[in-house]
Design an enzyme around this catalytic site. Structure first.
Site, short mmCIF file in Angstrom:
data_model
loop_
_atom_site.label_atom_id
_atom_site.label_comp_id
_atom_site.label_asym_id
_atom_site.label_seq_id
_atom_site.Cartn_x
_atom_site.Cartn_y
_atom_site.Cartn_z
CB CYS A 1 15.78 -17.02 22.89
SG CYS A 1 14.61 -15.89 23.58
NE ARG B 1 6.89 -14.04 27.90
CZ ARG B 1 7.08 -13.49 26.71
NH1 ARG B 1 6.38 -12.42 26.35
NH2 ARG B 1 7.98 -13.98 25.89
CD GLN C 1 7.23 -16.99 22.92
OE1 GLN C 1 8.24 -17.63 23.15
NE2 GLN C 1 7.24 -15.66 22.89
CG ASP D 1 10.26 -18.62 20.12
OD1 ASP D 1 10.46 -17.71 19.30
OD2 ASP D 1 10.74 -18.63 21.27
CG HIS E 1 15.35 -18.48 18.47
ND1 HIS E 1 14.60 -19.37 19.20
CD2 HIS E 1 15.15 -17.26 19.03
CE1 HIS E 1 13.99 -18.72 20.18
NE2 HIS E 1 14.30 -17.44 20.10
CE LYS F 1 8.52 -4.58 18.28
NZ LYS F 1 7.64 -5.06 19.32
CG HIS G 1 14.23 -13.55 19.17
ND1 HIS G 1 14.38 -14.35 20.26
CD2 HIS G 1 15.23 -12.65 19.23
CE1 HIS G 1 15.40 -13.94 20.97
NE2 HIS G 1 15.94 -12.90 20.37
#
Length: 624
Positions: free
Chosen positions: A322, A351, A369, A371, A373, A453, A499
């Site tokens: 992000c 991570r 990911q 991912d 946004h 979420k 996200h």
RNA sequence: GCCAAUGUAGCUCAGCUGGUAGAGCAACGGUUUCGUAAACCGUAGGUCACCGGUUCAAAUCCGGUCAUUGGCUCCA
């Protein structure tokens, strides 16, 4: 002596017991004697045997039987709790003895013995003081702590079966014979109350069913799940590996695994472009100040890979994409006319997960990911969320997961952002769920600290649920990075940011997909779609010709060039889960046909190559 | 990170109470020329995860490290 009350090792401290004993022998049915409430005596259970119990009650009772067995076999054991779980039960013990797999058999035998004896479960209520002194006298320190948890005014009850009496709310089955069939499954460590700072107890997991038949079916299901284990299939089908030389939780994708991933990614990209997303590429590392601003160093430093110093500046491997996407947003002024922006990236993040939690592809340290946004105005948020939901369902259908469950996670105790914004955000999430007609459960307080979420869970071919998609509001980052856009009023406004990940992590998704299909990937994903099998060495030339023609249509095809017989070739192709085998010999070479054998439907007979190509194209189109 | 278990050939595994490793499959070479779920013979392949200790002698016993597995905790 069915009840074994007189010989109670640690319950028998009051005269009341004697009262109970003398009465119980003459009382059938329920007896209430100063707090004792006995159930029927064993000999009188003929009716009760037909009673069926709630499975979780039965399993809870099975946990007590296990504890009773452990108490007998390993005196001095201290007990914690033994609840029923979704598929069985466990009990947490504290004992010098280290349980071994062999012990499980011994304990199990003891439990079976108790089941045969049809020992009654007897409930008794105590005052707090009585319960305390009872537990103290037996040095049941964990139970004492559990006792302290019981709110003032609530009943304090014990259940006894055989020699074992346990602080327990109940309910239980009437007698141990009703527990049916029990199997102890595994030994594990677990912290008292699940807190890392507390002592580690030994937990034994087991399961129980009313009948042996149901238990056998459950055990067969476990075997089936083992066969589908993506770690096993990953090795067998040569899809991926890890290496001690590389590091734990870091995945090496082999050619076949990479082929599948490439197919997934291509589909993913095409669908995103079709649905109004743009793609970004961002770096793997970024300067410390970026992560300072984002708050990652503050909240998640321990879970980030250590920094590397370059030219006197600390760089971190990215744990999230992000901040980079936000930097793209911040690269110039933004107008409300541009919004919504939907930016997606297959971004690989790192991570530092604790060693003990790593698990195949499902829990790793480096993962990609899918991912995206979404940056939009407050007015757009609801339709954007609804659109993400609709898109998710479509994607899941394509991958063969028609059954989806949604969870709405609301404001946790520690949270940023004004309550009113949370309220509004949660409302728009609910509205979107309802608009798309998706049933959902509320996970109270389960939201991230920065926003509410929606999580989606998918159900696989053997009924297991997997959490994959997540759609998260973020009140935090737009503030921290001071994101703005110029609205129609000419003033700067703060955009909303969402996200969202659909597949979640490609590594994890690939693991789930492998288990879902048991390694038999559908044609559109299969690394090797076709294998041509010449019946004799002399037909390899024709096999090559067939393969070349298919390959020119972008079909993923190989030829088994082994000079041997057809049997082993078919066997190998089956082992490798190839969706279609094309058997070719003299007849086919002469007529320009192929004898088709499908992984799912067996022999389909000979057909012109063109016909087979049409069938293949239809399979791919329909994602079969 | 914590508790426990496991680590032997590419894969699946055997190797008892210490006497310097074995099978099947795969690979490779040959024989077989064969039509829908594994033909036959042979060859090669191992610092028994790694490091250290005990011992005349360690895959085996002990300690440490690493990895994996089952859980716990965690999961932006």
């Amino acid at each position: 002596m069915h009840l074994g009350v007189r010989s109670l090792p640690w319950l028998c401290f009051s005269l009341r017991l004697c009262v109970f004993c003398s009465h119980s022998s003459s009382i059938s049915g329920f007896a209430h004697i100063r707090g004792w409430r006995s159930l029927r005596r064993p000999g009188e259970l003929t009716m009760a045997e037909k009673v069926t119990f709630d499975l979780s009650t039965l399993r809870h009772s099975a946990a007590h039987l296990m504890a009773a067995a452990v108490q007998e076999l390993y005196p001095g054991t201290r007990f914690d709790i033994g609840p029923a779980t979704a598929d069985g039960f466990y009990y947490d013990f504290d004992t010098e003895h280290r349980f071994t797999p062999e012990d499980l058999e011994t304990i199990e035998k003891k439990i079976r013995g108790m089941i045969c004896q049809k020992l009654p479960f007897v409930r008794r209520e105590f005052t707090r003081a009585e319960a305390e002194s009872l537990l103290k006298s037996r040095a049941q320190t964990f139970k004492l702590e559990r006792l302290a948890d019981i709110p003032e005014g609530d009943a304090i009850s014990f259940y006894q079966v055989g020699e074992f009496a346990d602080l327990c709310r109940g309910p239980h089955v009437e007698h141990s014979g009703q527990v049916g069939a029990v199997k102890l499954l595994s030994i594990a460590g677990s912290y008292f109350r699940g807190k890392e700072t507390n002592p580690m107890l030994q937990r034994i997991y087991g399961t129980a069913f009313a009948t042996q038949k149901e238990l056998d079916a459950y055990l067969a299901a476990i075997e089936e799940a083992k066969k589908r284990d993506h770690r096993k299939l990953g090795k067998e089908l040569d899809l991926f590996s890890t290496s001690e030389n590389v590091g734990p939780g870091l995945i090496l994708w082999h050619p076949k695994g990479a082929r599948i991933r490439y197919n997934i990614e291509n589909f993913w990209r095409a669908e995103h472009y079709r649905n109004g997303y743009e793609m970004l590429f961002t770096p793997h590392v970024g300067k410390a100040n970026l992560w300072q601003t984002s708050g990652h160093l503050e909240f998640y430093k321990d879970a980030m890979y250590a920094p590397m110093e370059i030219e006197g500046c600390d760089y971190y491997a990215k744990p999230m994409n992000c901040p980079f996407h936000i930097e793209v947003y911040q690269s110039r002024n933004r107008s409300y006319r541009e919004l919504p922006l939907r930016w997606a990236e297959l971004g690989t993040v790192y991570r530092f997960e604790k060693g003990g939690v790593l698990h195949g592809l499902l829990r790793v340290r480096g993962f990609t990911q899918d991912d995206a946004h979404i940056i939009c105005t407050p007015e757009q948020i609801e339709s954007e969320i609804a659109e993400v939901l609709r898109f998710s369902l479509y994607i899941w259908k394509c991958f063969g997961f028609p059954e989806i469950k949604a969870y709405l996670a609301t404001r946790p105790e520690k949270a940023v952002g004004e309550p009113a914004r949370w309220e509004q955000a949660q409302k728009s999430l609910v509205a979107a769920l309802e608009k798309e007609g998706i049933p959902y459960e509320v996970d109270e307080g389960g939201g991230a600290f920065y926003g509410p979420k929606i999580d989606l869970k998918i159900k696989d071919a053997i009924g297991r649920e997997w959490q994959t998609s997540t759609i998260q509001f973020d009140f935090n980052l737009p503030e921290r990075f001071d994101m703005t856009y110029v609205a129609a009023d000419g003033l700067k406004h703060r955009p909303y940011m969402v996200h969202r990940a659909l597949l979640g992590s490609l590594e994890r998704f690939f693991g789930v997909l492998t288990e879902h299909y048991a390694g038999a990937f559908p044609v559109w994903l299969a690394p090797e779609q076709i294998r041509v099998l010449p019946v004799k060495e002399e037909f390899i030339a024709y096999a090559d010709q067939v393969a070349a023609e298919l390959r020119s249509d972008d079909v993923r095809v190989d030829v088994d060039r082994d000079p041997g017989t057809i049997g082993p070739k078919i066997s190998r192709a089956r082992r490798d889960r190839v969706p279609y085998m094309l058997v070719v010999g003299g007849r086919e070479a002469e007529s320009g046909t192929v004898a088709v054998r499908s992984r799912s439907d067996g022999e389909l007979g000979a057909m012109p190559l063109a016909d087979f190509k049409a069938r293949l194209a239809a399979d791919i189109r329909e994602k079969k």
